[in-house]
Scaffold this motif. Structure first.
Motif, PDB file in Angstrom:
ATOM      1  N   PHE A 227       0.833  -1.199   0.000  1.00  0.00           N
ATOM      2  CA  PHE A 227       0.000   0.000   0.000  1.00  0.00           C
ATOM      3  C   PHE A 227       0.872   1.256   0.000  1.00  0.00           C
ATOM      4  CE2 PHE A 227      -3.340  -2.458   2.659  1.00  0.00           C
ATOM      5  CZ  PHE A 227      -4.039  -2.828   1.521  1.00  0.00           C
ATOM      6  N   SER A 228       0.430   2.279  -0.725  1.00  0.00           N
ATOM      7  CA  SER A 228       1.032   3.603  -0.567  1.00  0.00           C
ATOM      8  C   SER A 228       0.424   4.208   0.689  1.00  0.00           C
ATOM      9  CB  SER A 228       0.724   4.483  -1.779  1.00  0.00           C
ATOM     10  OG  SER A 228      -0.661   4.829  -1.787  1.00  0.00           O
ATOM     11  N   SER A 229       1.033   5.288   1.178  1.00  0.00           N
ATOM     12  CA  SER A 229       0.484   5.974   2.354  1.00  0.00           C
ATOM     13  C   SER A 229      -0.947   6.437   2.085  1.00  0.00           C
ATOM     14  CB  SER A 229       1.347   7.184   2.721  1.00  0.00           C
ATOM     15  OG  SER A 229       2.603   6.761   3.147  1.00  0.00           O
ATOM     16  N   ARG A 230      -1.172   6.983   0.894  1.00  0.00           N
ATOM     17  CA  ARG A 230      -2.505   7.496   0.550  1.00  0.00           C
ATOM     18  C   ARG A 230      -3.534   6.365   0.521  1.00  0.00           C
ATOM     19  NH1 ARG A 230      -2.931  12.589  -0.355  1.00  0.00           N
ATOM     20  NH2 ARG A 230      -1.222  13.853  -1.124  1.00  0.00           N
ATOM     21  N   GLU A 231      -3.122   5.195  -0.034  1.00  0.00           N
ATOM     22  CA  GLU A 231      -4.060   4.064  -0.106  1.00  0.00           C
ATOM     23  C   GLU A 231      -4.464   3.587   1.289  1.00  0.00           C
ATOM     24  OE1 GLU A 231      -2.888   1.660  -4.177  1.00  0.00           O
ATOM     25  OE2 GLU A 231      -1.463   1.606  -2.499  1.00  0.00           O
ATOM     26  N   LEU A 232      -3.475   3.433   2.169  1.00  0.00           N
ATOM     27  CA  LEU A 232      -3.786   2.968   3.523  1.00  0.00           C
ATOM     28  C   LEU A 232      -4.627   4.003   4.268  1.00  0.00           C
ATOM     29  CD1 LEU A 232      -3.645   0.951   5.811  1.00  0.00           C
ATOM     30  CD2 LEU A 232      -1.426   1.927   6.458  1.00  0.00           C
ATOM     31  N   ALA A 233      -4.287   5.273   4.135  1.00  0.00           N
ATOM     32  CA  ALA A 233      -5.054   6.321   4.807  1.00  0.00           C
ATOM     33  C   ALA A 233      -6.509   6.282   4.358  1.00  0.00           C
ATOM     34  CB  ALA A 233      -4.436   7.690   4.520  1.00  0.00           C
ATOM     35  N   LYS A 234      -6.733   6.084   3.064  1.00  0.00           N
ATOM     36  CA  LYS A 234      -8.101   6.032   2.543  1.00  0.00           C
ATOM     37  C   LYS A 234      -8.855   4.832   3.110  1.00  0.00           C
ATOM     38  CE  LYS A 234     -10.789   6.180  -1.682  1.00  0.00           C
ATOM     39  NZ  LYS A 234     -10.813   6.195  -3.125  1.00  0.00           N
ATOM     40  N   ILE A 235      -8.205   3.643   3.088  1.00  0.00           N
ATOM     41  CA  ILE A 235      -8.845   2.422   3.609  1.00  0.00           C
ATOM     42  C   ILE A 235      -9.158   2.584   5.095  1.00  0.00           C
ATOM     43  CG2 ILE A 235      -8.514  -0.042   4.074  1.00  0.00           C
ATOM     44  CD1 ILE A 235      -6.659  -0.087   1.567  1.00  0.00           C
ATOM     45  N   ALA A 236      -8.228   3.162   5.846  1.00  0.00           N
ATOM     46  CA  ALA A 236      -8.391   3.301   7.293  1.00  0.00           C
ATOM     47  C   ALA A 236      -9.236   4.521   7.675  1.00  0.00           C
ATOM     48  CB  ALA A 236      -7.015   3.404   7.955  1.00  0.00           C
ATOM     49  N   GLU A 237      -9.584   5.317   6.671  1.00  0.00           N
ATOM     50  CA  GLU A 237     -10.392   6.518   6.889  1.00  0.00           C
ATOM     51  C   GLU A 237      -9.735   7.495   7.874  1.00  0.00           C
ATOM     52  OE1 GLU A 237     -14.329   5.095   7.892  1.00  0.00           O
ATOM     53  OE2 GLU A 237     -14.708   4.461   5.819  1.00  0.00           O
ATOM     54  N   ILE A 238      -8.409   7.695   7.665  1.00  0.00           N
ATOM     55  CA  ILE A 238      -7.689   8.750   8.383  1.00  0.00           C
ATOM     56  C   ILE A 238      -7.007   9.609   7.329  1.00  0.00           C
ATOM     57  CG2 ILE A 238      -7.344   7.402  10.501  1.00  0.00           C
ATOM     58  CD1 ILE A 238      -4.464   6.895   9.637  1.00  0.00           C
ATOM     59  N   THR A 239      -6.554  10.777   7.710  1.00  0.00           N
ATOM     60  CA  THR A 239      -5.915  11.652   6.730  1.00  0.00           C
ATOM     61  C   THR A 239      -4.512  11.143   6.420  1.00  0.00           C
ATOM     62  OG1 THR A 239      -4.953  13.131   8.372  1.00  0.00           O
ATOM     63  CG2 THR A 239      -7.200  13.655   7.601  1.00  0.00           C
ATOM     64  N   PRO A 240      -4.060  11.368   5.187  1.00  0.00           N
ATOM     65  CA  PRO A 240      -2.687  10.988   4.855  1.00  0.00           C
ATOM     66  C   PRO A 240      -1.668  11.666   5.772  1.00  0.00           C
ATOM     67  CG  PRO A 240      -3.915  11.459   2.857  1.00  0.00           C
ATOM     68  CD  PRO A 240      -4.790  11.860   4.011  1.00  0.00           C
TER      69      PRO A 240
END
Length: 181
Positions: free
Chosen positions: A19-32
Motif C-alpha cells: 500500500f502507498s500511504s494514501r491508499e492505507l489512509a483512505k482504507i483506514a479513513e484517516i488523513t494521509p
C-alpha cells in the motif's frame, strides 16, 4: 527493553501489503498527514485508530504493541552456554534462557548415577534423544534401556527418572515445554 515504535511497525506492515500511504489512509479513513505523522513517530495513534489500521493491514491489533526481538539474543554459542550442575548431573542450556514455552538442554549422566532417588514428575512435556552412551529410563512402572540414537517422549506429569548403570557417560539432548527443570 527498547522503546516501542508503533509508527515503524505501521510502515513496515503497509509496505509489506504494497500500500502507498494514501491508499492505507483512505482504507483506514484517516488523513494521509495523520498516517505520515504516525509512521514518523510524531503522533501517537489512539487505540481506535490502531484497530482500524490493523483491520486495513490484516494484522492483529496487538502486533503493533509487541517489542521487536533482537535476533542476536536468540543465538547461543557453544562456548557461551549456561551450565549448571545438580548433584552429579550436569546440564547445558541450548536455549538462550527459560522465557517462552520451550527450552532445550543437554544432560550428562555420569556412569553409575541417576537423576534422582525416586521417580519424579513435573508439568512439562519432554522429548529426549540419546546422543551418546546408554541409559535406563523409568516411565511410571516400566523400565527401558535407551542406546545412542534412541528417543523417548515423556508426557506431562508422568513419573520418570534416568539411571546410568553403565561404564560411560550418557549424553541426552532434551526439550521441554513449558520450560521446567
Amino acid at each position: 527493553m527498547g522503546e516501542l515504535d508503533i509508527g515503524k511497525k505501521v510502515e513496515k506492515y503497509r509496505k509489506a501489503k504494497g500500500f502507498s500511504s494514501r491508499e492505507l489512509a483512505k482504507i483506514a479513513e484517516i488523513t494521509p498527514s495523520m498516517l505520515s505523522q504516525i509512521e514518523r513517530g510524531l503522533a501517537n495513534p489512539s487505540i481506535q485508530t490502531l484497530k482500524v489500521l490493523a483491520k486495513a493491514l490484516d494484522v492483529p491489533t496487538f502486533s503493533f504493541l509487541l517489542e521487536e526481538t533482537n535476533t542476536e539474543d536468540l543465538v547461543v554459542r557453544s562456548n557461551e552456554r549456561k551450565k549448571m550442575v545438580v548433584e552429579n548431573l550436569s546440564y547445558e542450556l541450548l536455549s538462550p534462557d527459560f522465557t517462552g514455552t520451550l527450552a532445550a538442554a543437554i544432560m550428562n549422566v555420569p556412569p553409575h548415577t541417576s537423576s534422582s532417588e525416586k521417580l519424579l514428575e513435573h508439568k512439562g512435556e519432554e522429548v529426549a534423544f540419546l546422543l551418546e552412551g546408554k541409559v535406563k529410563v523409568f516411565l511410571d512402572d516400566e523400565e527401558y534401556i535407551l542406546e545412542t540414537g534412541d528417543s523417548v517422549k515423556i508426557p506431562a506429569y508422568m513419573k520418570h527418572k534416568w539411571e546410568n548403570n553403565f561404564h560411560e557417560t550418557a549424553v541426552i539432548l532434551f526439550s521441554v515445554t513449558p520450560p521446567v527443570f
